[in-house]
Design a protein around this motif. Structure first.
Motif, PDB file in Angstrom:
ATOM      1  N   ILE A 184     -32.341 -33.622   2.038  1.00  0.00           N
ATOM      2  CA  ILE A 184     -30.916 -33.372   2.255  1.00  0.00           C
ATOM      3  C   ILE A 184     -30.728 -32.688   3.605  1.00  0.00           C
ATOM      4  O   ILE A 184     -31.402 -31.702   3.909  1.00  0.00           O
ATOM      5  N   ASP A 185     -29.839 -33.241   4.402  1.00  0.00           N
ATOM      6  CA  ASP A 185     -29.591 -32.675   5.728  1.00  0.00           C
ATOM      7  C   ASP A 185     -28.968 -31.287   5.608  1.00  0.00           C
ATOM      8  O   ASP A 185     -28.100 -31.043   4.773  1.00  0.00           O
ATOM      9  N   THR A 186     -29.415 -30.383   6.481  1.00  0.00           N
ATOM     10  CA  THR A 186     -28.849 -29.039   6.533  1.00  0.00           C
ATOM     11  C   THR A 186     -27.448 -29.097   7.138  1.00  0.00           C
ATOM     12  O   THR A 186     -27.167 -29.935   7.986  1.00  0.00           O
ATOM     13  N   GLU A 187     -26.571 -28.203   6.671  1.00  0.00           N
ATOM     14  CA  GLU A 187     -25.223 -28.149   7.239  1.00  0.00           C
ATOM     15  C   GLU A 187     -25.297 -27.913   8.742  1.00  0.00           C
ATOM     16  O   GLU A 187     -26.029 -27.045   9.199  1.00  0.00           O
ATOM     17  N   PRO A 188     -24.519 -28.671   9.520  1.00  0.00           N
ATOM     18  CA  PRO A 188     -24.479 -28.394  10.961  1.00  0.00           C
ATOM     19  C   PRO A 188     -23.767 -27.067  11.218  1.00  0.00           C
ATOM     20  O   PRO A 188     -22.689 -26.827  10.695  1.00  0.00           O
TER      21      PRO A 188
END
Length: 293
Positions: free
Chosen positions: A25-29
């Motif tokens: 899961i991509d980390t929040e920008p």
């Protein structure tokens, strides 16, 4: 062998989920780098300027060109029919997804500060109370920043002190996962005491009284009026009676700002807010009008 293989596969679900959350899961920008002053926000003035918001590029716009500003310590009720964008307004403020336009707090662009700085400066009491598995102390003060006297004071003001006093271990009494050993109202009051402890300049109420009885609702409303006098409060209203004595009411309609004025002025205008009041029934509408006046 088949039974053992199946049991192993079931047991590995936990490891599979950890691996998924940790690596897939991509980390929040987090584009913000500025560190605001320690006392920020000091006034709690929120401004939305031409804000449009969508949860993902492939999804429709849920807030369309919203512009408004609050004043110091103002109490704002947010109303609108289902799907009008009430909760999305709060999601944009917390930067759950990035928005177009300017959202500022005390004249500081929220995109310029880190997510940690922004979110730690706001307090929210959600519709579904968030309760952790652990002690009452941990649920109120997970970082261990406050003294016992401050914890008891917050519990007392929230109306939960008696409940905690009779628990084995008191502040160190155990709270089951999801607060299973507490009623829905008690969970909501625990969230309220957590917000009281923090003494925020901005408090978000996301239909916090939607699932509680009238007695608990009364406790919450009393605490809001007494403990948060010097706090800007944004309340998504489930019951109109909770926001009829607020400073102003913001009415959303299909993602757009339709009305924004005092309850009395909106009733005199006989627009969307007036129709929402009248839909509560003749007797209720009469009571609400008296409150607004």
């Amino acid at each position: 062998m088949v039974q053992d293989f199946t049991a192993c596969e079931i047991a590995m679900n936990s490891a599979e989920r950890v691996e998924h959350y940790a690596y897939r899961i991509d980390t929040e920008p987090d584009v913000g780098q500025a560190k605001p002053a320690k006392e920020w926000p000091s006034k709690g003035v929120i401004e939305f300027r031409n804000v449009s918001f969508q949860y993902a590029k492939s999804l429709p716009v849920v807030l369309n060109d919203i512009s408004f500003a609050t004043r110091d310590n103002e109490k704002i009720g947010i109303v609108g029919r289902t799907g009008s964008g009430k909760s999305s307004l709060m999601q944009a403020l917390f930067r759950i997804a990035e928005s177009n336009g300017l959202i500022s707090v005390d004249s500081v662009d929220t995109k310029s500060v880190s997510l940690k700085s922004l979110r730690s400066s706001l307090a929210i009491i959600p519709q579904d109370p968030v309760v952790f598995s652990g002690t009452f102390r941990f649920n109120m003060d997970p970082l261990g920043e406050y003294r016992d006297a401050e914890l008891w004071s917050a519990l007392d003001r929230a109306g939960l002190k008696r409940k905690v006093e009779v628990q084995e271990g008191k502040l160190d009494g155990f709270v089951e996962s999801g607060g299973e050993n507490l009623s829905i109202g008690e969970r909501q009051l625990l969230c309220l005491s957590r917000a009281m402890l923090k003494r925020p300049k901005i408090l978000i109420m996301d239909e916090a009284t939607a699932n509680v009885d009238y007695e608990t609702d009364a406790k919450i409303q009393k605490a809001l009026r007494e403990d948060f006098k010097e706090t800007t409060i944004l309340t998504i209203a489930h019951r109109l009676v909770t926001i009829m004595d607020y400073d102003r009411v913001l009415v959303l309609d299909h993602g757009k700002l339709a009305e924004f004025d005092t309850p009395k002025a909106l009733l005199e205008r006989e627009g969307i807010f007036y129709s929402l009041v009248m839909q509560t029934g003749e007797s209720n509408a009469t009571v609400l009008k008296k409150m607004a006046n």
